[in-house]
Design an enzyme around this catalytic site. Structure first.
Site, PDB file in Angstrom:
ATOM      1  N   HIS A  54      -0.565   1.253   1.303  1.00 20.41           N
ATOM      2  CA  HIS A  54      -0.651  -0.396   1.460  1.00 20.41           C
ATOM      3  C   HIS A  54      -2.125  -0.919   1.456  1.00 20.41           C
ATOM      4  CE1 HIS A  54       0.401  -3.669   4.849  1.00 20.41           C
ATOM      5  NE2 HIS A  54       1.656  -3.198   4.054  1.00 20.41           N
ATOM      6  N   TYR A  73      -0.430   1.390   9.135  1.00 23.36           N
ATOM      7  CA  TYR A  73      -0.709   1.467   7.670  1.00 23.36           C
ATOM      8  C   TYR A  73      -2.471   1.977   7.213  1.00 23.36           C
ATOM      9  CZ  TYR A  73       3.309  -0.617   6.677  1.00 23.36           C
ATOM     10  OH  TYR A  73       4.810  -0.802   6.145  1.00 23.36           O
TER      11      TYR A  73
HETATM   12 MG    MG Z   1       4.360  -2.048   1.475  1.00 26.03          MG
END
Ligand code: MG
Length: 439
Positions: free
Chosen positions: A245, A191
């Site tokens: 994120h 992420y």
């Molecule tokens: Mg997520």
């Protein structure tokens, strides 16, 4: 406790006045009162390194039990202790049919409430109670929640690549599997990918952090180009989303949302951390990129201002993180009049009971939007008969009474949790100068 008291507790009916017994029998189609008589905590890695914690609630009706999940990948043993030492003993002798009452009293039982561990164990209790009620009624839980509002539950797939062409190929592979909704991540580093300066590169402090370093502006410059390229190759038909994120601060969250607008996103997920949710109003004022929010929320009330002010489009918590089916259904009901939708979170470390709990709310809710995909290896299907299945982008439950899933405890015992290294911690991203980036 005397033998007579024990007898009263476990048979329930003996402790009730005759009129109350008759009323209870009418309310339950003639079934006798039902008590919680015991519990088991089942911890397993599922044959694949998971950290799953299930609660099996036993009742005064022979053979009738309910299953729920308290899985918490990062605080696994705290959840086990909370079930074994605190919630479990408190439950013995309570009426299994009073789901709302038990949810409320269990919620306030800890005095200091909410938070992931408390709400994980509350979820396990809540799901197990719905499972029991469904099995007793001989109906899937969704029938008790109002019946099907759709035929199956569409899920979004996970796609991505380390370069633009790999991302396109991954999206095309998802489309070929039948998915209409696809999340696209990019680059190396997990992420935040697309925003990392490679390890040991860039101008770093002497003797400082040398790992991949996240840079907000690099990320904001990269990701819109990825979606421009993907759209140029696959067209506008697939519904695309992306998960930031929580890696961005306010102005950069606005800027990424604005730059993604031409690519008609299904949603941009968690572009802000929960500590910065007030920026969603500003995002709404400058662009129409839909916002999906709340993966790390653990209290459903955190959503209230975002939903009521109509500044987000999808509430996407994990059902087992907010307290189970009962609060998830209430959240969906809250979403409906304000035009918000649900997009319950799954994620790779999640378990089949949570997936099915979300499914029963999804399929019975008008406010449903989408659910995240999660598929399980053969060892899990062997261990958990009734596991939901995804076919051509749609999630199907087993259709059996209750949640529709069971656990083979002998198989689960073959896969003990094992050692949890580093305390089970979630990884930490850092900037060039070595500062922590919010996950
Ligand atoms: Mg997520």
């Amino acid at each position: 406790m005397t033998r007579r008291d024990m007898w009263k507790m476990f048979l329930g009916a003996a402790a009730m006045p005759a009129a109350a017994q008759q009323q209870a029998a009418r309310a339950t189609n003639g079934l006798p009162p039902l008590k919680i008589t015991g519990f088991k905590v089942i911890a397993t890695n599922g044959g694949r390194g998971y950290r799953w914690i299930f609660l099996k609630l036993l009742t005064s009706e022979p053979g009738l039990y309910g299953l729920g999940t308290a899985s918490n990948h990062y605080q696994t043993h705290a959840v086990i202790a909370a079930l074994e030492k605190h919630l479990g003993p408190w439950l013995i002798g309570k009426e299994a049919g009073r789901i709302e009452d038990l949810w409320q009293s269990a919620h306030y039982r800890t005095y200091w409430r909410n938070g992931p561990v408390n709400n994980n164990v509350l979820s396990a209790l809540d799901m197990a109670l719905w499972d029991i009620k469904g099995k007793r009624a001989n109906m899937p839980v969704y029938e008790l929640l109002g019946g099907k509002a759709r035929d199956a539950v569409p899920c979004y797939d996970h796609a991505g690549g380390r370069d633009m062409d790999a991302a396109v190929a991954s999206v095309q592979a998802s489309m070929a599997k039948g998915f209409r909704h696809i999340r696209v991540q990019y680059g190396a580093g997990g992420y935040g990918g697309g925003g990392f300066i490679p390890a040991k590169q860039g101008n770093r402090p002497e003797d400082g952090y040398q790992g991949p370093a996240f840079d907000e502006e690099t990320y904001v410059n990269t990701i819109p180009k990825v979606f421009e390229y993907v759209r140029s190759k696959v067209g506008m038909e697939p519904k695309l989303c992306h998960d930031a994120h929580s890696h961005l601060s306010g102005i950069n969250a606005i800027e990424l949302s604005r730059r993604l607008q031409p690519y008609q996103m299904l949603f941009l997920e968690d572009v802000l951390a929960p500590e910065q949710i007030h920026w969603y109003k500003q995002i709404r004022q400058v662009c129409t990129t839909p916002q999906a929010v709340g993966e790390v929320f653990s209290h459903p009330y955190e959503y209230v201002p975002l939903i009521v002010d109509r500044v987000i489009d999808f509430a996407r918590c994990r059902v087992s993180a907010i307290g189970g089916i009962t609060p998830a259904k209430k959240l969906a009901v809250l979403c409906e009049p304000f035009g918000c939708k649900t997009a319950f979170q799954e994620g790779g470390e999640n378990d089949p009971i949570n997936q099915l709990a979300a499914y029963h709310v999804d399929i019975s809710s008008t406010a449903f939007g989408i659910q995240e995909e999660n598929a399980f290896p053969p060892s899990v299907h062997e261990m958990m008969p009734g596991c939901a299945e995804i076919r051509k982008g749609y999630l199907y439950g087993s259709g059996k009474p209750g949640l529709g899933i069971d656990i083979d405890e002998a198989v689960a015992a073959k896969y003990p949790l094992g050692e949890i290294r580093n305390g089970g911690a979630y990884g930490t991203d850092r900037t060039l100068e070595g500062a922590v980036v919010r996950p």
